[in-house]
Design a protein around this motif. Sequence first.
Motif, mmCIF file in Angstrom:
data_model
loop_
_atom_site.group_PDB
_atom_site.id
_atom_site.type_symbol
_atom_site.label_atom_id
_atom_site.label_comp_id
_atom_site.label_asym_id
_atom_site.label_seq_id
_atom_site.Cartn_x
_atom_site.Cartn_y
_atom_site.Cartn_z
ATOM 1 N N GLY A 278 15.902 35.282 5.980
ATOM 2 C CA GLY A 278 14.590 35.586 5.420
ATOM 3 C C GLY A 278 14.594 35.543 3.903
ATOM 4 O O GLY A 278 13.617 35.109 3.281
ATOM 5 N N MET A 279 15.683 36.001 3.284
ATOM 6 C CA MET A 279 15.782 35.934 1.824
ATOM 7 C C MET A 279 15.822 34.488 1.351
ATOM 8 O O MET A 279 15.217 34.131 0.339
ATOM 9 C CB MET A 279 17.017 36.686 1.343
ATOM 10 C CG MET A 279 16.864 38.187 1.404
ATOM 11 S SD MET A 279 18.172 39.016 0.495
ATOM 12 C CE MET A 279 17.641 40.726 0.683
ATOM 13 N N ASP A 280 16.554 33.647 2.087
ATOM 14 C CA ASP A 280 16.612 32.229 1.725
ATOM 15 C C ASP A 280 15.240 31.577 1.806
ATOM 16 O O ASP A 280 14.946 30.633 1.063
ATOM 17 C CB ASP A 280 17.591 31.495 2.640
ATOM 18 C CG ASP A 280 19.042 31.887 2.396
ATOM 19 O OD1 ASP A 280 19.333 32.395 1.294
ATOM 20 O OD2 ASP A 280 19.870 31.700 3.302
ATOM 21 N N LEU A 281 14.397 32.062 2.721
ATOM 22 C CA LEU A 281 13.067 31.487 2.941
ATOM 23 C C LEU A 281 11.970 32.480 2.544
ATOM 24 O O LEU A 281 10.900 32.511 3.144
ATOM 25 C CB LEU A 281 12.913 31.092 4.417
ATOM 26 C CG LEU A 281 13.902 30.054 4.940
ATOM 27 C CD1 LEU A 281 13.776 29.901 6.446
ATOM 28 C CD2 LEU A 281 13.690 28.708 4.255
ATOM 29 N N SER A 282 12.250 33.285 1.530
ATOM 30 C CA SER A 282 11.359 34.400 1.188
ATOM 31 C C SER A 282 9.944 33.951 0.842
ATOM 32 O O SER A 282 8.971 34.614 1.221
ATOM 33 C CB SER A 282 11.957 35.229 0.050
ATOM 34 O OG SER A 282 12.164 34.423 -1.101
ATOM 35 N N ASN A 283 9.799 32.841 0.129
ATOM 36 C CA ASN A 283 8.447 32.399 -0.234
ATOM 37 C C ASN A 283 7.623 32.093 1.005
ATOM 38 O O ASN A 283 6.420 32.393 1.066
ATOM 39 C CB ASN A 283 8.510 31.177 -1.149
ATOM 40 C CG ASN A 283 8.977 31.522 -2.547
ATOM 41 O OD1 ASN A 283 8.866 32.671 -2.982
ATOM 42 N ND2 ASN A 283 9.508 30.551 -3.262
ATOM 43 N N TYR A 284 8.259 31.489 2.013
ATOM 44 C CA TYR A 284 7.570 31.206 3.275
ATOM 45 C C TYR A 284 7.186 32.506 3.967
ATOM 46 O O TYR A 284 6.068 32.641 4.474
ATOM 47 C CB TYR A 284 8.470 30.366 4.193
ATOM 48 C CG TYR A 284 7.957 30.271 5.610
ATOM 49 C CD1 TYR A 284 6.921 29.401 5.945
ATOM 50 C CD2 TYR A 284 8.513 31.066 6.625
ATOM 51 C CE1 TYR A 284 6.442 29.324 7.243
ATOM 52 C CE2 TYR A 284 8.039 30.996 7.923
ATOM 53 C CZ TYR A 284 6.999 30.123 8.226
ATOM 54 O OH TYR A 284 6.524 30.059 9.516
ATOM 55 N N VAL A 285 8.124 33.468 3.981
ATOM 56 C CA VAL A 285 7.858 34.741 4.628
ATOM 57 C C VAL A 285 6.674 35.443 3.967
ATOM 58 O O VAL A 285 5.739 35.899 4.634
ATOM 59 C CB VAL A 285 9.107 35.652 4.579
ATOM 60 C CG1 VAL A 285 8.787 37.041 5.132
ATOM 61 C CG2 VAL A 285 10.257 35.039 5.379
ATOM 62 N N PHE A 286 6.703 35.547 2.637
ATOM 63 C CA PHE A 286 5.651 36.265 1.914
ATOM 64 C C PHE A 286 4.279 35.625 2.127
ATOM 65 O O PHE A 286 3.268 36.323 2.216
ATOM 66 C CB PHE A 286 5.968 36.316 0.421
ATOM 67 C CG PHE A 286 7.258 37.004 0.083
ATOM 68 C CD1 PHE A 286 7.794 37.949 0.937
ATOM 69 C CD2 PHE A 286 7.938 36.707 -1.087
ATOM 70 C CE1 PHE A 286 8.996 38.598 0.632
ATOM 71 C CE2 PHE A 286 9.123 37.342 -1.409
ATOM 72 C CZ PHE A 286 9.650 38.283 -0.545
ATOM 73 N N ALA A 287 4.248 34.287 2.192
ATOM 74 C CA ALA A 287 2.968 33.597 2.321
ATOM 75 C C ALA A 287 2.229 33.982 3.589
ATOM 76 O O ALA A 287 0.992 33.906 3.642
ATOM 77 C CB ALA A 287 3.198 32.078 2.285
ATOM 78 N N GLN A 288 2.970 34.406 4.609
ATOM 79 C CA GLN A 288 2.335 34.760 5.878
ATOM 80 C C GLN A 288 1.476 36.022 5.785
ATOM 81 O O GLN A 288 0.633 36.269 6.625
ATOM 82 C CB GLN A 288 3.403 34.952 6.958
ATOM 83 C CG GLN A 288 4.348 33.784 7.138
ATOM 84 C CD GLN A 288 3.622 32.488 7.419
ATOM 85 O OE1 GLN A 288 2.872 32.392 8.381
ATOM 86 N NE2 GLN A 288 3.841 31.489 6.572
ATOM 87 N N TYR A 289 1.702 36.820 4.746
ATOM 88 C CA TYR A 289 0.968 38.077 4.619
ATOM 89 C C TYR A 289 -0.266 37.953 3.733
ATOM 90 O O TYR A 289 -0.987 38.930 3.531
ATOM 91 C CB TYR A 289 1.894 39.172 4.073
ATOM 92 C CG TYR A 289 3.057 39.447 4.996
ATOM 93 C CD1 TYR A 289 2.870 40.156 6.176
ATOM 94 C CD2 TYR A 289 4.327 38.968 4.705
ATOM 95 C CE1 TYR A 289 3.930 40.398 7.047
ATOM 96 C CE2 TYR A 289 5.393 39.198 5.566
ATOM 97 C CZ TYR A 289 5.188 39.904 6.728
ATOM 98 O OH TYR A 289 6.236 40.118 7.586
ATOM 99 N N LEU A 290 -0.513 36.764 3.202
ATOM 100 C CA LEU A 290 -1.640 36.580 2.284
ATOM 101 C C LEU A 290 -2.849 36.033 3.026
ATOM 102 O O LEU A 290 -2.707 35.219 3.923
ATOM 103 C CB LEU A 290 -1.238 35.632 1.151
ATOM 104 C CG LEU A 290 -0.019 36.066 0.328
ATOM 105 C CD1 LEU A 290 0.272 35.026 -0.747
ATOM 106 C CD2 LEU A 290 -0.271 37.416 -0.315
#
Length: 398
Positions: A386-398
């Motif tokens: 998840g840290m490696d793909l953090s930008n993808y993870v965060f985008a899901q909450y916007l």
Amino acid sequence: MEMENLELYLHIPFCVRKCAYCDFLSHTPEKGEIEAYVKALKEEIASYKNIFDSCQVSTIFFGGGTPSLLTAEQMKEILDGIWTHFRLEDTAEITMELNPGTATREHLIGYRSAGVNRLSIGLQSVHDKELKMLGRIHDYQTFLNTYQGAREAGFENINVDLISAIPGQSVESWEESLRTVVGLNPEHLSAYSLIIEEGTPFYEIYGEKNQETEQIHGEKQREEKEKLPSEEEERLMYERTRELLAEYGYQQYEISNYAKPGYECRHNLGYWERVPYLGLGVGASSLIRYREKEYRYHHVTEVDEYIKFAGTPEKLVREPEEVVRRAQIEEFMFLGLRKCQGIGKSEFRKRFGVPIEEIYGDILQKQERLGLIRIGADQISLTERGMDLSNYVFAQYL
């Protein structure tokens, strides 16, 4: 009644020379400009007298630019003003960014005497070739002299900044930077990956338009400049950072930050946990709570305009907006998940009055299934993937 914590950020917009990758609000000062700016800062600080009496200042952060272009006396005058007009926690963390070569041992002793108790030194690399590539004004020996001077001046809480994915940098040279710095035993390390920002000299060389030109002209143009590390090399640098610093007793507590136990940066933790903050100085941003509502704004970005209106802060404000509940929830998620410990379900419910699953249940289940987050009894946090793909993870909450 318990007082709410408040963080202060003071922007010092002056540099000896702007680095090739930097898009921060900064410039080389003209004669007398620093003195006029310090006077204006003191006026702005005094203008907040009695306004934040219900708040207790828990951290102060001098950023820039290069705050170490201020003399120790100027730093003392600013901090004296804060102590006079704000309620300051006895154990407040007071951080100052410092560039190697811009502060003598006498300056460092003066900063410590003025009340600064934490330094953040911008090294970026131990290799002089890489420092030159970045446009830094110092070499590694200059950093070493500054670091040793800080220790001799009594600083017991020092962060060192490093940058990975520099043009021409290899995984091996990055690892050498890490090992060399941890050998000095700083309390904290920030390891950021280089971002090519628009409006910088680096963008002219490595930006999107240049990449398109390369595709047309082929290998010849690529050979005329140092290449950026590949995505695979950048990923390996991040993994080695995590592994190597763990060997030396540094705990990763945020995506790009590592500390010895008890030395996590309180100011940055407050930012990720959405503690209200007041920005002082040109271009500084604020997040303020007033009558159970949140407001965000930033200051004017021209130094002359800031100096003119410093004593009347309402004239400095630009783009004020109320941070509505939905935006608060989104920020709680993508800022909180930057921390390795993640976010608490109970804290979410306390702040927003509903279970986190009611708003993000499907997303949380999907991300857990993909191995991007781990969900415990109360905590939700990123996995290594998840840290490696953090930008993808965060985008899901916007």
